[in-house]
Design an enzyme around this catalytic site. Structure first.
Site, PDB file in Angstrom:
ATOM      1  CB  CYS A 259      -0.966  -0.008   1.168  1.00  0.00           C
ATOM      2  SG  CYS A 259      -2.069  -1.428   1.130  1.00  0.00           S
TER       3      CYS A 259
ATOM      4  CG  HIS B 222      -3.191   3.515   2.392  1.00  0.00           C
ATOM      5  ND1 HIS B 222      -3.765   3.153   1.186  1.00  0.00           N
ATOM      6  CD2 HIS B 222      -3.150   2.376   3.143  1.00  0.00           C
ATOM      7  CE1 HIS B 222      -4.041   1.870   1.214  1.00  0.00           C
ATOM      8  NE2 HIS B 222      -3.706   1.369   2.384  1.00  0.00           N
TER       9      HIS B 222
ATOM     10  CG  ASN C  26      -6.500  -0.778   1.579  1.00  0.00           C
ATOM     11  OD1 ASN C  26      -5.829  -0.416   0.621  1.00  0.00           O
ATOM     12  ND2 ASN C  26      -5.939  -1.212   2.700  1.00  0.00           N
TER      13      ASN C  26
HETATM   14  C1  LIG Z   1      -9.365  -5.134  10.836  1.00  0.00           C
HETATM   15  C2  LIG Z   1     -10.032  -4.059  11.667  1.00  0.00           C
HETATM   16  C3  LIG Z   1     -11.139  -3.392  10.872  1.00  0.00           C
HETATM   17  C4  LIG Z   1     -10.601  -4.754  12.912  1.00  0.00           C
HETATM   18  O1  LIG Z   1     -11.222  -3.804  13.724  1.00  0.00           O
HETATM   19  P1  LIG Z   1     -11.524  -4.097  15.268  1.00  0.00           P
HETATM   20  O2  LIG Z   1     -11.599  -5.554  15.524  1.00  0.00           O
HETATM   21  O3  LIG Z   1     -12.701  -3.267  15.582  1.00  0.00           O
HETATM   22  O4  LIG Z   1     -10.247  -3.625  16.040  1.00  0.00           O
HETATM   23  P2  LIG Z   1      -9.766  -2.132  16.273  1.00  0.00           P
HETATM   24  O5  LIG Z   1      -9.301  -1.602  14.972  1.00  0.00           O
HETATM   25  O6  LIG Z   1     -10.807  -1.318  16.975  1.00  0.00           O
HETATM   26  O7  LIG Z   1      -8.597  -2.287  17.312  1.00  0.00           O
HETATM   27  C5  LIG Z   1      -7.324  -2.667  16.980  1.00  0.00           C
HETATM   28  C6  LIG Z   1      -6.460  -2.388  18.206  1.00  0.00           C
HETATM   29  O8  LIG Z   1      -6.091  -1.013  18.177  1.00  0.00           O
HETATM   30  C7  LIG Z   1      -6.408  -0.408  19.418  1.00  0.00           C
HETATM   31  N1  LIG Z   1      -6.804   0.967  19.170  1.00  0.00           N
HETATM   32  C8  LIG Z   1      -7.919   1.417  18.567  1.00  0.00           C
HETATM   33  N2  LIG Z   1      -7.917   2.763  18.530  1.00  0.00           N
HETATM   34  C9  LIG Z   1      -6.752   3.159  19.105  1.00  0.00           C
HETATM   35  C10 LIG Z   1      -6.159   4.410  19.366  1.00  0.00           C
HETATM   36  N3  LIG Z   1      -6.745   5.553  19.002  1.00  0.00           N
HETATM   37  N4  LIG Z   1      -4.959   4.436  19.979  1.00  0.00           N
HETATM   38  C11 LIG Z   1      -4.345   3.305  20.357  1.00  0.00           C
HETATM   39  N5  LIG Z   1      -4.847   2.073  20.126  1.00  0.00           N
HETATM   40  C12 LIG Z   1      -6.046   2.011  19.522  1.00  0.00           C
HETATM   41  C13 LIG Z   1      -7.552  -1.228  19.957  1.00  0.00           C
HETATM   42  O9  LIG Z   1      -7.641  -1.122  21.385  1.00  0.00           O
HETATM   43  C14 LIG Z   1      -7.146  -2.619  19.524  1.00  0.00           C
HETATM   44  O10 LIG Z   1      -6.179  -3.154  20.404  1.00  0.00           O
HETATM   45  P3  LIG Z   1      -6.464  -4.527  21.227  1.00  0.00           P
HETATM   46  O11 LIG Z   1      -6.643  -5.577  20.169  1.00  0.00           O
HETATM   47  O12 LIG Z   1      -5.210  -4.704  22.034  1.00  0.00           O
HETATM   48  O13 LIG Z   1      -7.695  -4.272  22.038  1.00  0.00           O
HETATM   49  C15 LIG Z   1      -9.052  -2.960  12.099  1.00  0.00           C
HETATM   50  O14 LIG Z   1      -8.216  -3.443  13.105  1.00  0.00           O
HETATM   51  C16 LIG Z   1      -8.218  -2.439  10.967  1.00  0.00           C
HETATM   52  O15 LIG Z   1      -8.720  -1.725  10.116  1.00  0.00           O
HETATM   53  N6  LIG Z   1      -6.928  -2.748  10.968  1.00  0.00           N
HETATM   54  C17 LIG Z   1      -6.013  -2.229   9.993  1.00  0.00           C
HETATM   55  C18 LIG Z   1      -6.274  -2.903   8.668  1.00  0.00           C
HETATM   56  C19 LIG Z   1      -5.586  -2.199   7.558  1.00  0.00           C
HETATM   57  O16 LIG Z   1      -5.687  -1.027   7.426  1.00  0.00           O
HETATM   58  N7  LIG Z   1      -4.888  -2.976   6.738  1.00  0.00           N
HETATM   59  C20 LIG Z   1      -4.250  -2.529   5.582  1.00  0.00           C
HETATM   60  C21 LIG Z   1      -3.053  -1.748   5.878  1.00  0.00           C
HETATM   61  S1  LIG Z   1      -2.495  -1.170   4.377  1.00  0.00           S
END
Ligand SMILES: CC(C)(COP(=O)(O)OP(=O)(O)OC[C@H]1O[C@@H](n2cnc3c(N)ncnc32)[C@H](O)[C@@H]1OP(=O)(O)O)[C@@H](O)C(=O)NCCC(=O)NCCS
Length: 371
Positions: free
Chosen positions: A158, A298, A328
């Site tokens: 990405c 992104h 994405n």
């Molecule tokens: C896959 C996804 C949708 C799942 O969502 P979800 O199950 O609701 O999980 P969250 O995104 O809310 O949480 C992920 C972690 O980040 C933490 N988090 C969320 N917001 C945060 C913030 N503002 N600051 C710090 N940590 C944070 C959460 O507490 C969680 O940690 P834990 O697992 O230890 O509890 C999401 O995690 C995501 O989009 N991930 C990135 C995927 C991505 O962008 N991939 C491509 C990269 S190019």
């Protein structure tokens, strides 16, 4: 007696030794203390005298809504929209490959810059979903557009567009290319496991292209950072299909050729990498938030973008998002959004545009571009 060079090499080796003790991070251990393992970087570069002459983009016609995926795979109703901000994405049609999307985006960029195929003397395609492992997608695009130009793929997932943009800009700045076609294109719908609720609905297909040429002395990458942290590679990978694990019926049956994502830890890494990288680039450029006209980040998850806006105090009016409509699209993400923003009149000559890509590798690329 050691020379300063030897000492510096030894110091570097020591750093690597320390890091090697940490890697690879076993998948089951990534949860323990991921923040300690993320690499940070303050290394930045400058590359001006380069202009983006035009932008073009293309998305396939087939719209796939969250509701369609929820019904087909039994995904939890409303989860995707709630957790990512994505409502729909585009899927390439049968027989439509990454090179086809790339060619459509390229044609639009070439038309906008009034550039003929014979003018192009460099082609770079950022993609991590190539048509084939070999030959490169860039060679297929070169043939379809009938270019007389070197052609290469650049794999930075990405961050692929940011890496490709910086690479193309080097050729322009040195005068080794006069007209570079830089494309970001991905067909993600074919590499995700369709019924994986936490990964599949986040991704879509698309392509974006820019034509680069020599610019005024103030134009181009006023400051940029390209970064990599391979220790986090297993957080977002396709384990099978390379030479380490060639495809077997068993691996395919286990879905190991599909993209595997530890979304929660990728999320934690992304919010840190994006904010830190933007901060470093702006600081090193001696530029304040107010000086930047537009932020194009992104398009992975609206909560990652919102986090960056909050931490860095970026006003919503300065951020361009389209992930609601396209999801994405990996290497296509930034040029797709950039194209829309440009056509809406959001970018003018002289503007400072901050672009930031991040993804598998792990990789990131942040560039402050003077238009
Ligand atoms: C896959 C996804 C949708 C799942 O969502 P979800 O199950 O609701 O999980 P969250 O995104 O809310 O949480 C992920 C972690 O980040 C933490 N988090 C969320 N917001 C945060 C913030 N503002 N600051 C710090 N940590 C944070 C959460 O507490 C969680 O940690 P834990 O697992 O230890 O509890 C999401 O995690 C995501 O989009 N991930 C990135 C995927 C991505 O962008 N991939 C491509 C990269 S190019």
């Amino acid at each position: 007696m050691n020379s300063p060079l030897t000492e510096s090499i030894e110091a570097t080796i020591d750093v690597h030794k320390v890091r090697n003790e940490l890697q690879p991070i076993p998948r089951e251990k990534v949860d323990e203390e991921p923040r300690l393992l993320f690499r940070r970087s303050s290394r930045v570069q400058r590359l001006t005298g380069v202009a983006i002459r035009s932008i073009g983009s293309y998305v396939p016609s087939r719209i796939v809504t969250n509701e369609e995926l929820e019904q087909r795979y039994g995904f939890e109703e409303g989860w995707v929209k709630r957790r990512t901000g994505i409502s729909q994405r585009r899927f390439a049609g049968e027989g439509e490959s990454t090179s086809d999307l790339a060619v459509e985006a390229a044609k639009r960029a070439m038309l906008a810059a009034r550039v003929a195929p014979s003018d192009i003397d460099l082609l770079i395609v950022g993609t991590f979903t190539p048509d084939f492992t070999c030959p490169s997608t860039a060679c297929l695009v070169q043939d379809k557009l009938n270019l007389d130009a070197p052609a290469m793929d650049l794999q930075a997932a990405c961050s692929g567009f940011m890496y490709s943009l910086a690479t193309g800009a080097q050729f322009i700045a040195t005068g080794n290319a006069k007209c570079a076609l830089v494309i970001g294109a991905d067909v993600n719908s074919r590499i995700v496991q369709p019924d994986d609720q936490r990964t599949a609905p986040l991704f879509g297909d698309g392509a974006g292209a820019v034509i680069l040429g020599a610019g005024e002395a103030d134009q181009g990458l006023v400051c940029y950072q390209l970064g990599a942290d391979g220790a986090g590679g297993c957080m977002l990978d396709r384990p099978a299909g390379g030479v380490t694990q060639p495809l077997t019926p068993e691996l395919v049956a286990a879905g190991k050729h599909f993209l595997q994502m530890d979304g929660r830890n990728v999320f934690k890494w992304a919010i840190q990498a994006v904010t830190e990288s933007i901060e470093v680039v702006l600081e090193q450029a001696g530029v304040t938030m107010e000086d930047v006209s537009l932020f194009v980040l992104h398009q992975a998850n609206i909560r990652i973008i919102d986090h960056a806006m909050k931490v860095l105090s970026i006003p919503r009016s300065k951020v361009y998002n389209n992930l609601d409509r396209v999801g994405n699209t990996s290497a296509a993400s930034i040029p797709l959004a950039l194209d829309e923003a440009y056509r809406e009149g959001r970018i003018q000559r002289g503007d400072l545009v901050l672009m930031c890509g991040f993804g598998a590798g792990l990789t990131w690329g942040t560039g402050l571009f003077r238009w």
